[in-house]
Design a protein around this motif. Structure first.
Motif, PDB file in Angstrom:
ATOM      1  N   UNK A 231      -2.722   8.335   3.040  1.00  0.00           N
ATOM      2  CA  UNK A 231      -3.713   7.276   2.866  1.00  0.00           C
ATOM      3  C   UNK A 231      -3.844   7.183   1.181  1.00  0.00           C
ATOM      4  N   UNK A 232      -3.590   6.059   0.717  1.00  0.00           N
ATOM      5  CA  UNK A 232      -3.445   5.742  -0.593  1.00  0.00           C
ATOM      6  C   UNK A 232      -4.053   4.487  -1.042  1.00  0.00           C
ATOM      7  N   UNK A 233      -4.983   4.712  -1.983  1.00  0.00           N
ATOM      8  CA  UNK A 233      -5.668   3.527  -2.615  1.00  0.00           C
ATOM      9  C   UNK A 233      -4.980   3.195  -4.011  1.00  0.00           C
ATOM     10  N   UNK A 234      -4.416   1.922  -3.973  1.00  0.00           N
ATOM     11  CA  UNK A 234      -3.765   1.341  -5.265  1.00  0.00           C
ATOM     12  C   UNK A 234      -4.534   1.311  -6.177  1.00  0.00           C
ATOM     13  N   UNK A 249      -3.928  -3.512 -22.182  1.00  0.00           N
ATOM     14  CA  UNK A 249      -3.941  -3.567 -20.469  1.00  0.00           C
ATOM     15  C   UNK A 249      -5.345  -3.442 -19.901  1.00  0.00           C
ATOM     16  N   UNK A 250      -5.400  -4.420 -19.101  1.00  0.00           N
ATOM     17  CA  UNK A 250      -6.890  -4.514 -18.554  1.00  0.00           C
ATOM     18  C   UNK A 250      -6.826  -4.427 -17.217  1.00  0.00           C
ATOM     19  N   UNK A 251      -7.717  -3.962 -16.312  1.00  0.00           N
ATOM     20  CA  UNK A 251      -7.789  -3.516 -15.043  1.00  0.00           C
ATOM     21  C   UNK A 251      -8.823  -4.382 -14.317  1.00  0.00           C
ATOM     22  N   UNK A 252      -8.525  -4.756 -13.150  1.00  0.00           N
ATOM     23  CA  UNK A 252      -9.707  -5.331 -12.173  1.00  0.00           C
ATOM     24  C   UNK A 252      -9.481  -4.578 -10.699  1.00  0.00           C
ATOM     25  N   UNK A 253      -9.966  -3.444 -10.734  1.00  0.00           N
ATOM     26  CA  UNK A 253      -9.627  -2.437  -9.510  1.00  0.00           C
ATOM     27  C   UNK A 253     -10.565  -2.997  -8.478  1.00  0.00           C
ATOM     28  N   UNK A 254     -10.066  -3.493  -7.443  1.00  0.00           N
ATOM     29  CA  UNK A 254     -10.775  -3.560  -6.241  1.00  0.00           C
ATOM     30  C   UNK A 254     -10.141  -2.578  -5.040  1.00  0.00           C
ATOM     31  N   UNK A 255     -10.731  -2.267  -3.791  1.00  0.00           N
ATOM     32  CA  UNK A 255     -10.153  -1.325  -2.947  1.00  0.00           C
ATOM     33  C   UNK A 255      -8.793  -2.103  -2.319  1.00  0.00           C
ATOM     34  N   UNK A 256      -7.803  -1.271  -2.234  1.00  0.00           N
ATOM     35  CA  UNK A 256      -6.820  -1.798  -1.701  1.00  0.00           C
ATOM     36  C   UNK A 256      -5.979  -0.416  -1.084  1.00  0.00           C
ATOM     37  N   UNK A 293      -8.176  -6.541  -1.588  1.00  0.00           N
ATOM     38  CA  UNK A 293      -7.777  -6.728   0.008  1.00  0.00           C
ATOM     39  C   UNK A 293      -7.958  -8.053   0.439  1.00  0.00           C
ATOM     40  N   UNK A 294      -7.268  -8.559   1.099  1.00  0.00           N
ATOM     41  CA  UNK A 294      -7.423 -10.151   1.836  1.00  0.00           C
ATOM     42  C   UNK A 294      -8.183  -9.801   3.365  1.00  0.00           C
ATOM     43  N   UNK A 295      -8.557 -11.097   3.513  1.00  0.00           N
ATOM     44  CA  UNK A 295      -9.090 -10.749   4.949  1.00  0.00           C
ATOM     45  C   UNK A 295      -8.188 -11.001   6.231  1.00  0.00           C
ATOM     46  N   UNK A 296      -6.983 -11.192   5.676  1.00  0.00           N
ATOM     47  CA  UNK A 296      -5.866 -11.344   6.862  1.00  0.00           C
ATOM     48  C   UNK A 296      -5.211  -9.856   6.986  1.00  0.00           C
ATOM     49  N   UNK A 297      -5.787  -8.832   6.456  1.00  0.00           N
ATOM     50  CA  UNK A 297      -5.155  -7.271   6.616  1.00  0.00           C
ATOM     51  C   UNK A 297      -4.192  -6.907   5.767  1.00  0.00           C
ATOM     52  N   UNK A 298      -4.068  -7.480   4.576  1.00  0.00           N
ATOM     53  CA  UNK A 298      -3.152  -7.124   3.414  1.00  0.00           C
ATOM     54  C   UNK A 298      -3.846  -6.761   2.310  1.00  0.00           C
ATOM     55  N   UNK A 364       3.891 -13.563 -13.303  1.00  0.00           N
ATOM     56  CA  UNK A 364       2.745 -12.866 -12.058  1.00  0.00           C
ATOM     57  C   UNK A 364       3.438 -12.498 -11.245  1.00  0.00           C
ATOM     58  N   UNK A 365       3.443 -10.919 -11.179  1.00  0.00           N
ATOM     59  CA  UNK A 365       4.159 -10.351 -10.049  1.00  0.00           C
ATOM     60  C   UNK A 365       2.976  -9.960  -8.927  1.00  0.00           C
ATOM     61  N   UNK A 366       3.188 -10.515  -7.802  1.00  0.00           N
ATOM     62  CA  UNK A 366       2.225 -10.063  -6.750  1.00  0.00           C
ATOM     63  C   UNK A 366       3.024  -9.242  -5.608  1.00  0.00           C
ATOM     64  N   UNK A 367       2.363  -8.040  -5.232  1.00  0.00           N
ATOM     65  CA  UNK A 367       2.728  -7.236  -4.018  1.00  0.00           C
ATOM     66  C   UNK A 367       1.694  -7.322  -3.204  1.00  0.00           C
ATOM     67  N   UNK A 368       2.114  -7.407  -1.803  1.00  0.00           N
ATOM     68  CA  UNK A 368       1.494  -7.408  -0.553  1.00  0.00           C
ATOM     69  C   UNK A 368       1.896  -6.338   0.364  1.00  0.00           C
ATOM     70  N   UNK A 369       1.002  -5.599   0.838  1.00  0.00           N
ATOM     71  CA  UNK A 369       1.264  -4.345   1.588  1.00  0.00           C
ATOM     72  C   UNK A 369       0.345  -4.464   2.704  1.00  0.00           C
ATOM     73  N   UNK A 370       0.737  -3.894   3.922  1.00  0.00           N
ATOM     74  CA  UNK A 370      -0.234  -3.503   5.125  1.00  0.00           C
ATOM     75  C   UNK A 370      -1.489  -3.003   4.735  1.00  0.00           C
ATOM     76  N   UNK A 371      -2.592  -3.217   5.061  1.00  0.00           N
ATOM     77  CA  UNK A 371      -3.780  -2.726   4.588  1.00  0.00           C
ATOM     78  C   UNK A 371      -3.931  -1.359   5.541  1.00  0.00           C
ATOM     79  N   UNK A 372      -4.312  -0.291   5.150  1.00  0.00           N
ATOM     80  CA  UNK A 372      -4.717   0.855   5.921  1.00  0.00           C
ATOM     81  C   UNK A 372      -6.077   0.457   6.454  1.00  0.00           C
ATOM     82  N   UNK A 373      -6.362   0.800   7.790  1.00  0.00           N
ATOM     83  CA  UNK A 373      -7.672   0.690   8.587  1.00  0.00           C
ATOM     84  C   UNK A 373      -8.334   1.902   8.574  1.00  0.00           C
TER      85      UNK A 373
END
Length: 373
Positions: A231-234, A249-256, A293-298, A364-373
């Motif tokens: 279980x890893x939080x990005x 370097x600026x960060x906007x860290x939301x749970x992922x 995190x997105x509502x579609x589970x990513x 702009x590099x975007x990485x999408x990974x399956x979200x752990x529930x």
């Protein structure tokens, strides 16, 4: 509209049955029509004796028999056509079902081939087999041949990965030895300025080769599916690696939260941040890292940076190994594997990565990974 194989087989079955039915109905009509005049001749011979003129009863009998003959032939055609139409409809429906039953094996082969073709990388899914059961006919022979081809391809890709890993490990030893010898030579007081300059250059080249080998090892490792996951939080990884002394370097860290290999995921984030820092503008450069995190589970990781303007047609090539835009290999501090490793790690975790060129410069590099529930 192009018919499928099942549709074409059904059309052939139906056409053959309908043609055979029409031929049978035509032959029956001809035979019956040839038989009826003989019945009429026997009737006339019975009603009117030879040498005697026909009476009105004979004419009425002839008209009755001729009417009956025409009605019989018309009834034969009409009722036969109706029966043929009903039986043909049933035959076409049965042909559709039988064709579907016969093509189930081919559909299984097609589904397996499609899953392998839709895999993120060329070597993903090669471990899957059709394993078709049934009689040893032509379709099973095709499936078995396909399985043999997959086994050979899978073995070939595994051998390639093992070779890269083994070669990288073997190359580490001489590089470590070279570094030790160079450092010893540079610490000697008798070393001249030319020797020190040469040693420093060789150390830089040695370090670059070391990074290249480390990148190849990581690339070979990340191209395999991740077996053990944690279980890893990005967002936690971003807070630790998103730092730089040269650009802001600026960060906007939301749970992922994701389930994956922490070492590989940390290298993914680190590569993206280092890539954004390295390929930036000399002054007032910046890197922005966002997680959420997105509502579609990513789970989403987005890294954007300022930098030189990159043509959009050049962006897909940035993910290829050893490809660099606007830099020479010999003068670039990186090994050219950063984004390749990012893509391999993302796909090993069931995700994907996309890069878009900014109109003002940078990526702009975007990485999408399956979200752990």
């Amino acid at each position: 509209m192009r018919l499928t194989v099942r549709g074409r087989l059904t059309l052939v079955y139906g056409s053959l049955f309908l043609g055979a039915g029409l031929v049978l109905l035509g032959v029956t009509y001809v035979l019956v029509s040839q038989r009826l005049p003989k019945v009429l001749a026997r009737t006339e011979a019975t009603v009117t004796p030879p040498g005697v003129a026909g009476t009105g009863d004979t004419v009425e009998v002839r008209q009755f028999i001729e009417g009956t003959r025409d009605d019989a032939l018309n009834t034969l055609l009409s009722q036969g056509a109706i029966a043929l139409a009903l039986v043909s409809a049933i035959a076409i429906a049965l042909g559709w079902l039988i064709a579907g039953r016969m093509l189930q094996s081919l559909q299984q082969i097609t589904a397996t081939a499609r899953r392998i073709a839709d895999a993120p990388d060329a070597d993903r899914g090669l471990h899957e087999r059709i394993a078709l059961t049934g009689p040893p006919d032509e379709i099973k022979e095709l499936a078995d041949t396909f399985d043999i081809m997959l086994a050979r391809l899978d073995h070939s890709f595994d051998g390639q990965r093992r070779f890269i890993a083994s070669a990288s490990h073997e190359l580490r030893t001489p590089l470590t030895l070279n570094r030790t010898l160079l450092e010893v030579a540079l610490t000697q007081e008798a070393a001249s300025e030319e020797v020190r300059l040469l040693g420093t250059t060789l150390l830089a080249i040695n370090d670059r080769h070391g990074r290249l080998i480390d990148g190849l090892l990581l690339l070979a490792q990340s191209e395999r599916p991740v077996a053990e996951r944690s279980y890893v939080d990005l967002a936690d990884i971003v807070e630790h690696v998103a730092v730089s002394d040269t650009v802001k370097v600026t960060t906007e860290s939301g749970e992922a939260t994701v389930a994956g290999n922490p070492v590989l995921l940390e290298r993914l984030v680190q590569n993206l941040v280092e890539n954004g820092v390295r390929h930036n503008v000399p002054a007032n450069g910046w890197v922005r890292v966002r997680t959420g995190s997105r509502p579609d589970g990513w789970a989403v990781l987005e890294v954007s940076n300022s930098g030189p303007i990159i043509p959009r047609y050049e962006v897909p090539g940035l993910f290829e190994p050893f490809h660099r835009y606007g830099t020479e290999r010999l003068h670039s501090p990186g090994a050219g594997l950063g984004l390749s490793i990012v893509r391999a790690v993302a796909r090993a975790h069931g995700g994907e990565v996309r890069a878009d060129a900014r109109d003002e410069g940078g990526l702009v590099v975007t990485v999408t990974l399956p979200r752990a529930l």
